[in-house]
Design a protein around this motif. Sequence first.
Motif, PDB file in Angstrom:
ATOM      1  N   ALA A 231       1.450  -8.296  -4.043  1.00  0.00           N
ATOM      2  CA  ALA A 231       0.379  -8.218  -3.054  1.00  0.00           C
ATOM      3  C   ALA A 231       0.946  -8.176  -1.635  1.00  0.00           C
ATOM      4  CB  ALA A 231      -0.579  -9.401  -3.208  1.00  0.00           C
ATOM      5  N   ASN A 232       2.003  -8.923  -1.383  1.00  0.00           N
ATOM      6  CA  ASN A 232       2.644  -8.866  -0.078  1.00  0.00           C
ATOM      7  C   ASN A 232       3.296  -7.508   0.159  1.00  0.00           C
ATOM      8  OD1 ASN A 232       1.986 -11.514   0.712  1.00  0.00           O
ATOM      9  ND2 ASN A 232       3.719 -12.348  -0.413  1.00  0.00           N
ATOM     10  N   THR A 233       3.919  -6.986  -0.885  1.00  0.00           N
ATOM     11  CA  THR A 233       4.524  -5.665  -0.793  1.00  0.00           C
ATOM     12  C   THR A 233       3.465  -4.611  -0.503  1.00  0.00           C
ATOM     13  OG1 THR A 233       6.194  -6.355  -2.396  1.00  0.00           O
ATOM     14  CG2 THR A 233       5.968  -4.007  -2.027  1.00  0.00           C
ATOM     15  N   TRP A 234       2.333  -4.717  -1.182  1.00  0.00           N
ATOM     16  CA  TRP A 234       1.237  -3.777  -0.954  1.00  0.00           C
ATOM     17  C   TRP A 234       0.739  -3.866   0.490  1.00  0.00           C
ATOM     18  CZ3 TRP A 234      -3.770  -4.228   0.715  1.00  0.00           C
ATOM     19  CH2 TRP A 234      -4.598  -3.123   0.534  1.00  0.00           C
ATOM     20  N   GLY A 235       0.643  -5.066   1.010  1.00  0.00           N
ATOM     21  CA  GLY A 235       0.197  -5.239   2.386  1.00  0.00           C
ATOM     22  C   GLY A 235       1.134  -4.564   3.373  1.00  0.00           C
ATOM     23  N   ALA A 236       2.449  -4.708   3.154  1.00  0.00           N
ATOM     24  CA  ALA A 236       3.427  -4.081   4.043  1.00  0.00           C
ATOM     25  C   ALA A 236       3.381  -2.561   3.944  1.00  0.00           C
ATOM     26  CB  ALA A 236       4.826  -4.583   3.706  1.00  0.00           C
ATOM     27  N   ALA A 237       2.962  -2.051   2.792  1.00  0.00           N
ATOM     28  CA  ALA A 237       2.869  -0.600   2.603  1.00  0.00           C
ATOM     29  C   ALA A 237       1.626  -0.011   3.240  1.00  0.00           C
ATOM     30  CB  ALA A 237       2.887  -0.268   1.109  1.00  0.00           C
ATOM     31  N   ASN A 238       0.639  -0.849   3.532  1.00  0.00           N
ATOM     32  CA  ASN A 238      -0.651  -0.332   3.987  1.00  0.00           C
ATOM     33  C   ASN A 238      -1.049  -0.747   5.394  1.00  0.00           C
ATOM     34  OD1 ASN A 238      -2.211   1.156   1.647  1.00  0.00           O
ATOM     35  ND2 ASN A 238      -1.033  -0.499   0.706  1.00  0.00           N
ATOM     36  N   TYR A 239      -0.306  -1.675   5.999  1.00  0.00           N
ATOM     37  CA  TYR A 239      -0.645  -2.144   7.339  1.00  0.00           C
ATOM     38  C   TYR A 239       0.629  -2.342   8.153  1.00  0.00           C
ATOM     39  CZ  TYR A 239      -5.064  -3.307   5.037  1.00  0.00           C
ATOM     40  OH  TYR A 239      -6.226  -3.255   4.314  1.00  0.00           O
ATOM     41  N   ASP A 240       0.556  -1.976   9.415  1.00  0.00           N
ATOM     42  CA  ASP A 240       1.581  -2.376  10.371  1.00  0.00           C
ATOM     43  C   ASP A 240       0.957  -3.461  11.221  1.00  0.00           C
ATOM     44  OD1 ASP A 240       3.515  -2.777  12.225  1.00  0.00           O
ATOM     45  OD2 ASP A 240       3.536  -0.736  13.040  1.00  0.00           O
ATOM     46  N   GLY A 241       1.195  -4.693  10.831  1.00  0.00           N
ATOM     47  CA  GLY A 241       0.508  -5.796  11.500  1.00  0.00           C
ATOM     48  C   GLY A 241      -0.985  -5.702  11.254  1.00  0.00           C
ATOM     49  N   LYS A 242      -1.744  -5.491  12.326  1.00  0.00           N
ATOM     50  CA  LYS A 242      -3.200  -5.408  12.219  1.00  0.00           C
ATOM     51  C   LYS A 242      -3.712  -3.979  12.369  1.00  0.00           C
ATOM     52  CE  LYS A 242      -3.711 -10.188  13.693  1.00  0.00           C
ATOM     53  NZ  LYS A 242      -2.336 -10.455  13.244  1.00  0.00           N
ATOM     54  N   ILE A 243      -2.814  -3.008  12.210  1.00  0.00           N
ATOM     55  CA  ILE A 243      -3.192  -1.594  12.253  1.00  0.00           C
ATOM     56  C   ILE A 243      -3.055  -1.016  10.858  1.00  0.00           C
ATOM     57  CG2 ILE A 243      -2.699   0.668  13.267  1.00  0.00           C
ATOM     58  CD1 ILE A 243      -1.347  -0.810  15.577  1.00  0.00           C
ATOM     59  N   SER A 244      -4.100  -0.345  10.376  1.00  0.00           N
ATOM     60  CA  SER A 244      -4.018   0.292   9.067  1.00  0.00           C
ATOM     61  C   SER A 244      -3.067   1.480   9.134  1.00  0.00           C
ATOM     62  CB  SER A 244      -5.403   0.775   8.631  1.00  0.00           C
ATOM     63  OG  SER A 244      -5.306   1.524   7.428  1.00  0.00           O
ATOM     64  N   ARG A 245      -2.283   1.637   8.099  1.00  0.00           N
ATOM     65  CA  ARG A 245      -1.362   2.789   8.032  1.00  0.00           C
ATOM     66  C   ARG A 245      -2.125   4.099   8.096  1.00  0.00           C
ATOM     67  NH1 ARG A 245       3.493   3.534   3.520  1.00  0.00           N
ATOM     68  NH2 ARG A 245       4.146   5.640   4.137  1.00  0.00           N
ATOM     69  N   ASP A 246      -3.364   4.113   7.636  1.00  0.00           N
ATOM     70  CA  ASP A 246      -4.169   5.331   7.631  1.00  0.00           C
ATOM     71  C   ASP A 246      -4.684   5.703   9.018  1.00  0.00           C
ATOM     72  OD1 ASP A 246      -3.889   5.224   4.865  1.00  0.00           O
ATOM     73  OD2 ASP A 246      -5.740   4.087   4.612  1.00  0.00           O
ATOM     74  N   SER A 247      -4.632   4.760   9.954  1.00  0.00           N
ATOM     75  CA  SER A 247      -5.241   4.980  11.263  1.00  0.00           C
ATOM     76  C   SER A 247      -4.435   5.982  12.092  1.00  0.00           C
ATOM     77  CB  SER A 247      -5.336   3.662  12.026  1.00  0.00           C
ATOM     78  OG  SER A 247      -5.874   3.872  13.317  1.00  0.00           O
ATOM     79  N   LYS A 248      -5.143   6.816  12.829  1.00  0.00           N
ATOM     80  CA  LYS A 248      -4.512   7.773  13.729  1.00  0.00           C
ATOM     81  C   LYS A 248      -4.520   7.283  15.166  1.00  0.00           C
ATOM     82  CE  LYS A 248      -4.033  10.559  10.249  1.00  0.00           C
ATOM     83  NZ  LYS A 248      -2.709  10.647   9.581  1.00  0.00           N
ATOM     84  N   GLU A 249      -5.093   6.102  15.382  1.00  0.00           N
ATOM     85  CA  GLU A 249      -5.138   5.547  16.731  1.00  0.00           C
ATOM     86  C   GLU A 249      -4.752   4.080  16.703  1.00  0.00           C
ATOM     87  OE1 GLU A 249      -9.090   5.842  18.246  1.00  0.00           O
ATOM     88  OE2 GLU A 249     -10.022   5.109  16.401  1.00  0.00           O
ATOM     89  N   LEU A 250      -4.324   3.581  17.870  1.00  0.00           N
ATOM     90  CA  LEU A 250      -3.840   2.201  17.980  1.00  0.00           C
ATOM     91  C   LEU A 250      -5.017   1.240  18.083  1.00  0.00           C
ATOM     92  CD1 LEU A 250      -0.916   2.869  20.479  1.00  0.00           C
ATOM     93  CD2 LEU A 250      -0.660   2.169  18.090  1.00  0.00           C
ATOM     94  N   LYS A 251      -5.686   1.032  16.956  1.00  0.00           N
ATOM     95  CA  LYS A 251      -6.847   0.149  16.908  1.00  0.00           C
ATOM     96  C   LYS A 251      -6.629  -0.919  15.843  1.00  0.00           C
ATOM     97  CE  LYS A 251      -9.325   2.231  20.041  1.00  0.00           C
ATOM     98  NZ  LYS A 251      -9.561   1.576  21.352  1.00  0.00           N
TER      99      LYS A 251
END
Length: 514
Positions: free
Chosen positions: A233-253
């Motif tokens: 689950a921790n590994t999955w989190g690191a794969a999908n988020y950079d801190g509080k930004i979703s990896r899918d996001s195209k903007e710094l939100k």
Amino acid sequence: MAHMQKKAQKMTALLMGTAMVLSACGSNDGGNKNASGSPSASAGASPSASASQAGGAANLKPYKLTLIYPGSIPKDMALVQDEMSKYLTEKINATIELKPIDWGSWTDKTNLMKISGEAFDLIFTAGWFSYGQDVSKGQFLELSDLMSKYGQDIPGILGDDFLAGAKINGKLYAVPTKKEFAQGFGFLLNKDLVDKYKFDITGIKSLEDMEAMFKTIKEKEPGVVPVVSNRFANTWGAANYDGKISRDSKELKVIDDLTDPKFIEFRKRMRQWNLNGWFDKDVVTSDDSDQAMNMIKARKAFAIGQSLKPGKDKEMSVTTGVPLVQVETAKPYTTTGEAQGAMLAISRTSKDPERAMMFLNLLYTDPKLLNMLDWGIEGKHYVKKSDNVIDYPEGVTAETQGYPSPGGWMFGNQFNSYLWANEDPDKWQQFEKFNASAERSIALGFTFDETPVKAELAAVGNVDKEFQAVLNAGAVDVDSTIAKYKAKRDAAGYQKILEETQRQLDEWAKNSKK
């Protein structure tokens, strides 16, 4: 960033590292100066004399360095410590005390050391391991001046990206390991069981593919746990988020992950894995100690979640004594956290920070010292098969060795670490390709300054301890637990943390012209 910059530098470092590390001995050493201004040097010796004389190390007063890092205490640690001390005495007139602390006890024991003001020199840290918090508390020394005088080789070896990513507010408080500059994500699997059931792992990219294997293991291997610990689950989190930004996001939100459908869906998947009986009975806590890896070693578990890199399976096959293969469930990803993934900091309580930086410089330039720390004593703990390839001595196995590696990923220049006979001889070249192929986070280079929300982060951290592990392990109902988790986290100040993160991101984007 080029991981293998200037091969000629390495040879130069071998021949000149000592002279360079001892040069310019004229900085503050926290009270150990003599009248000449040379740290720990004999009275009257000039800095240049200390560097140029053949016996330069002898012009330094004896000093015992202490190195704190996570891990268990190996049987032969004292022997390795003695060999390192003999070598360091020749180089910088220092001895060393290795002080590994069990992962499960790390936080409590190191916090006590820091609060009590215990004197020590070097400590492992990481972006995921309280680096920001310790910097905000003033636990680590700022290293720029020390590095320019006593660690001159390090910047050229690491390169700009690593050093920039390791800084907080433009200041360097720890030196990163030179290793992979990206993170892969997935599982390590017991190869014998993969072969026994003819699992096709070549094209696996999804969790559904993994689930088919877990189902087979559950049905046909009653003494084997399909997935050990909640690490994935921790590994999955690191794969999908950079801190509080979703990896899918195209903007710094920034986002609140507890409201993110992707986060909720994954926790429900973990809940189903738990209900299927695919986890070990101690899944909530088994990754807090050596229990999870011990189950892999004992062949009582099929899979364990893992951050991946080229050759990770071969490395872990050596340390566990069990043949393992790796499978990716997400593409490699580079965040600022990769630069901060493994670092050594100099404590504010060090009695000789200059000597500590000299030691660090050697970890990046001197293969002999690094490989003693990584692998132990040649002839006893390993034998050389070629210049940089090693194997166990005759009669020694992973189970019987006296000095299991503490983990080369924690120390210095990993590209100087010996390879094992079962590893790809082109491993470090594969690291280059891996780093180049990874997706870069849109926030690469941003480091959050925790100072404005220290109290809130501490309070939220306590809430996380209550809910995170049980959710990761699928041990509780997801919807009701997330509702409680969110309410408590918000009450602890989480929204303020989000707002401060967004403010700093906006400022960083403006300054870096993102």
